[in-house]
Design a protein around this motif. Structure first.
Motif, PDB file in Angstrom:
ATOM      1  N   ASP A 114     -27.980  46.456 -19.326  1.00 35.00           N
ATOM      2  CA  ASP A 114     -28.637  46.327 -20.631  1.00 35.00           C
ATOM      3  C   ASP A 114     -30.143  46.606 -20.577  1.00 35.00           C
ATOM      4  OD1 ASP A 114     -29.517  44.086 -19.268  1.00 35.00           O
ATOM      5  OD2 ASP A 114     -28.338  42.655 -20.442  1.00 35.00           O
TER       6      ASP A 114
ATOM      7  N   ARG B  37     -24.389  53.138 -17.337  1.00 35.63           N
ATOM      8  CA  ARG B  37     -24.883  51.799 -17.043  1.00 35.63           C
ATOM      9  C   ARG B  37     -24.115  51.228 -15.857  1.00 35.63           C
ATOM     10  NH1 ARG B  37     -26.115  49.002 -22.953  1.00 35.63           N
ATOM     11  NH2 ARG B  37     -26.906  50.881 -23.955  1.00 35.63           N
TER      12      ARG B  37
ATOM     13  N   THR C  90     -31.683  51.388 -19.117  1.00 31.49           N
ATOM     14  CA  THR C  90     -30.555  51.054 -18.254  1.00 31.49           C
ATOM     15  C   THR C  90     -30.585  51.992 -17.048  1.00 31.49           C
ATOM     16  OG1 THR C  90     -29.103  52.581 -19.448  1.00 31.49           O
ATOM     17  CG2 THR C  90     -29.186  50.286 -20.223  1.00 31.49           C
TER      18      THR C  90
END
Length: 627
Positions: A247, A216, A263
Motif C-alpha cells: 500500500d 505490489r 508501492t
C-alpha cells in the motif's frame, strides 16, 4: 571567528566500495569488519582501522616482539597518525601556505602523536550490520546467498492478516557512524503478490504511468529493536518501523499506517537510511529519494525485512556493492550542514571573557599562531619558526593600526622567535635518523644530551636495532642493484671514534663487505643485549633481536615476511621516540601543545559521537590534517 581555508565536506572519498579490515578477534566477533565507501572518511572508519591495527600490533608483539619498541612509542591509537610524521616546513616566501597554516593548519601533512591510552578488544568500535542474522529470523524464512538473501518459505498466515515473518540484521546500527544506509532488492513478489490495471482516471503521483499495471508485494523494509517478535511486519508492533510494498504506507510502532510513497514489487530496489544527526529515517526507491519517513528515533536499531506470502524473495546490500542511490552525495550534504552550523556558532560573551567579538577573533588568531610556532619549535624547526613569525608580523603590520601593533595584539613573544640552540641540535639528530645515519644520531645525542641514553636505555637499544636494519637495507639494495645516491652508506662503521663530519663515507659498497659488517655488528649487538631486559618498558629484548636478525635468514629480505622492517618509514617512530626522550630530559613535555590540543579535540569528538548526533560527521584527522 577563525575561518578555515577548505571545506571538509568536499574531500574526495575512497574509490573502493568497501574498506575491509580483517579482525577475527576484535570485540569478540568472528566476522570481519567492513566499512562502506560512504563511511570511509568518518571517525568511525578510523576507529575500526586503528583498533584493528592496534590489536594486530599487540598480537604480533606477543608472537615475535617489536624491534626496539618502547612504552614511549604507542602511537596512533586513535587515528591521528597517517602518512608522514615530519611537517611540511613553512616557507616564508610562500604567503599562500602561511594563510593555510593560520586558518586551517592544512600546511601540515600529518601529526605523529604519542598516545598513552591503549586500545583493548572491549574498547573496539561496534560492527556495522553486514548480513542477515541466523538467530534473529522467523522459522518461516530461509537465508542464503552469503547471508544476504532471504525468502519466505511458509507456511503462509492463515486466518490472521497480522501474522507474518521477519528477519533482522546480524548487528545493530552504531550511532557513531552518523549515517547508515542499506538497500533491499525485491527478487520476487511471491505467490500472492499481485498486479492489476489502474483506472484511466487515476491521478496518484505514486502509481506507475508507463504500462497501466501496478505491481505490489507484501514486503516491508525497515528497522526494529532487539526484542521485537519476528512474526509481524516491521512497523506493526512497538519498537519497529517499516515501509510496506502493498500500500506504500509507513508504519511506526502500530498497525495503522500513514500514506508515504509508491508501492513496490519485483525488480524494485528500496533503500532505507537512518540519519543520527537529526534522528530521522528516509527511504529511496530505485535510486530516487523519498521524503523523511520517521522522526525522533531512539534506542538500539537493527535493519529488518518482513514478508507475508510464499515465494517472496529479497537480496540485501549493506555496502558490499555499489548502491543504486547516491548515498555518498547525501553524506557530503549532511557533513556540509554540520560544518555550516560549526562556522555559524557564536560563543556567548561570558566565554569570551567579556571581550567583543572582534577582539575575541584577534585573540583566537594569536593563539593559533602561537600553537603553530610552538609545534615547529618543539620539533626543532628553528628557521621555520623565525620565518613564520616574520610573516605573521608583516601581516599584522599590513592589516592593523600602529596602535594595535604597539599594544602587541598580534605580536608574538620574543621567546617564540629567539634562536634555540637546543632545538637546532634536536633537529640535527632527527635529520640523521630520518636519513638512516644512526651512528651520527647516536654521537650527536651523546655529545649534546649525554643523560638521555643513561635515563632511557630502551631508546639506545631501539636506535642500535635500527642501525642493524639500516645495514641490512644497504645489503638488500646492493644485492638488488638498486643502490642510488640517496641510498649511499652513511657512516656505518662501528668505530666509536669515527669523525662526525657531515661529509659521509660514500664509497660504492661491496656486498661482501656489507654482509661482513652486518654480521659483526649483529654479533656485537647480540652479545651486548642477550641477557638484558628493561623493567620499566614493555620491550621484549630477545624477541626484538630475533625479529631483526630474521632479516639474515632470507636471500631476498626485500620480498620476505619481514620486509616491513626495511621500509624507510620505520625511521620516523625512532626519531620521534628519541626526540621525545630528549625533551623529557630537558624538563619539557614530550608532546607539543598543538598535538595535545588535537588529541583532546579528537577524543572529545569521539566521546560525543558515541550517541550519534552532529559529532559523528566530524573527523578531525581526515577533515583538517590529511593532505
Amino acid at each position: 571567528m577563525a575561518s578555515f581555508s577548505h571545506d571538509p565536506a568536499t574531500k574526495v572519498q575512497q574509490s573502493s566500495v568497501t574498506t575491509t579490515v580483517t579482525t577475527p578477534a576484535l570485540a569478540g566477533h568472528p566476522d570481519e569488519f567492513f566499512v562502506p565507501k560512504y563511511l570511509a572518511s568518518t571517525c568511525y572508519a578510523d576507529c575500526v582501522a586503528n583498533s584493528a591495527a592496534q590489536l594486530a600490533s599487540q598480537t604480533a608483539a606477543q608472537t615475535r616482539g617489536s624491534p626496539g619498541s618502547s612504552t614511549t612509542s604507542s602511537r596512533s591509537t586513535f587515528g591521528l597518525l597517517d602518512g608522514e610524521t615530519t611537517p611540511q616546513l613553512y616557507n616564508h616566501s610562500d604567503s599562500s601556505k602561511h594563510s593555510s597554516l593560520v586558518r586551517g593548519l592544512s600546511g601540515f601533512q600529518a601529526f605523529d602523536l604519542p598516545e598513552s591510552i591503549q586500545t583493548t578488544p572491549g574498547d573496539a568500535p561496534p560492527h556495522l550490520p553486514s548480513c542477515w542474522s541466523s538467530e534473529g529470523v522467523s522459522q518461516s524464512m530461509e537465508i542464503f546467498g552469503d547471508m544476504l538473501e532471504v525468502k519466505f518459505a511458509g507456511p503462509p498466515a492463515k486466518g490472521n492478516e497480522q501474522e507474518a515473518a521477519a528477519v533482522r540484521a546480524n548487528h545493530p546500527i552504531p550511532p557513531q557512524c552518523g549515517l547508515f544506509y542499506f538497500e533491499v532488492e525485491v527478487l520476487s513478489r511471491g505467490k500472492d503478490g499481485y498486479a492489476f490495471p489502474l483506472p484511466r482516471t487515476s491521478t496518484s503521483v505514486f502509481e506507475r504511468d508507463d504500462p497501466i499495471i501496478n505491481e505490489r508485494s507484501f514486503i516491508g523494509v525497515g528497522f526494529c529493536g532487539p526484542k521485537v517478535q519476528l512474526n509481524k511486519m516491521p512497523g506493526w508492533v512497538s519498537d519497529s518501523w517499516g515501509y510496506h510494498g502493498d500500500d506504500g504506507n509507513t508504519f511506526a510502532c502500530q498497525n495503522s499506517g500513514k500514506q508515504y510513497g509508491p508501492t513496490f514489487s519485483t525488480n524494485d530496489v528500496i533503500g532505507c537510511g537512518i540519519n543520527f544527526r537529526n534522528r530521522t529515517a528516509f527511504y529511496t526507491k530505485n535510486g530516487m529519494a523519498l521524503e523523511t519517513a520517521f522522526k525522533d528515533l531512539k534506542g538500539t536499531l537493527y535493519p529488518a525485512v518482513g514478508m507475508r506470502t510464499i515465494g517472496e524473495h529479497v537480496r540485501a546490500n549493506f555496502g558490499q556493492r555499489d548502491f543504486v542511490f547516491d548515498i555518498e552525495s547525501y553524506m557530503r550534504e549532511e557533513k556540509a550542514k554540520t560544518y555550516m552550523q560549526i562556522h555559524a556558532f557564536q560563543p556567548p560573551l561570558e566565554l569570551l571573557g567579556g571581550r567583543s567579538s572582534a577582539r575575541a577573533d584577534t585573540a583566537i588568531t594569536q593563539t593559533i599562531h602561537k600553537l603553530i610556532s610552538s609545534y615547529l619549535a618543539h620539533n626543532g624547526y628553528v628557521d621555520s619558526v623565525r620565518a613564520f613569525a616574520g610573516d605573521v608580523q608583516k601581516e599584522a603590520n599590513a592589516f592593523s593600526s600602529p596602535k594595535s601593533v604597539e599594544d602587541g595584539d598580534v605580536k608574538m613573544g620574543e621567546s617564540e622567535i629567539a634562536e634555540d640552540l637546543e632545538a637546532i641540535n634536536r633537529q640535527k639528530i632527527r635529520a640523521a635518523v630520518m636519513e638512516g645515519n644512526i651512528n651520527r644520531a647516536l654521537k650527536l645525542t651523546e655529545l649534546f644530551f649525554p643523560k638521555v641514553f643513561e635515563d632511557n636505555p630502551e631508546i639506545l637499544f631501539q636506535l642500535k636495532c635500527r642501525k642493524f636494519v639500516e645495514l641490512m637495507r644497504l645489503c638488500a639494495l646492493a644485492k638488488k642493484s638498486e643502490y642510488t645516491e640517496d641510498d649511499e652508506m652513511h657512516d656505518v662503521s662501528n668505530d666509536d671514534d669515527t669523525d662526525m663530519r657531515d661529509a659521509e663515507f660514500r664509497a660504492t659498497p661491496n656486498l661482501a663487505d656489507l654482509l661482513n659488517e652486518s654480521i659483526r655488528y649483529g654479533q656485537k649487538l647480540h652479545e651486548s643485549y642477550r641477557n638484558k631486559n628493561f623493567p620499566s618498558s614493555t620491550t621484549d629484548v630477545q624477541k626484538a633481536l630475533n625479529d631483526i636478525f630474521a632479516l639474515m635468514a632470507y636471500p631476498d629480505p626485500i620480498n620476505s615476511a619481514v620486509a616491513y622492517l626495511l621500509a624507510e618509514d620505520g625511521r620516523a617512530p625512532v626519531a620521534e621516540d628519541l626526540n621525545s626522550a630528549i625533551l623529557v630530559s630537558q624538563g619539557k613535555s614530550s608532546v607539543a601543545k598543538l598535538e595535545r590540543l588535537i588529541q583532546h579535540t579528537t577524543m572529545l569528538m569521539r566521546e560525543l559521537a558515541e550517541q550519534g548526533g552532529q559529532s559523528a560527521f566530524v573527523n578531525v584527522r581526515h577533515d583538517f590534517l590529511a593532505p
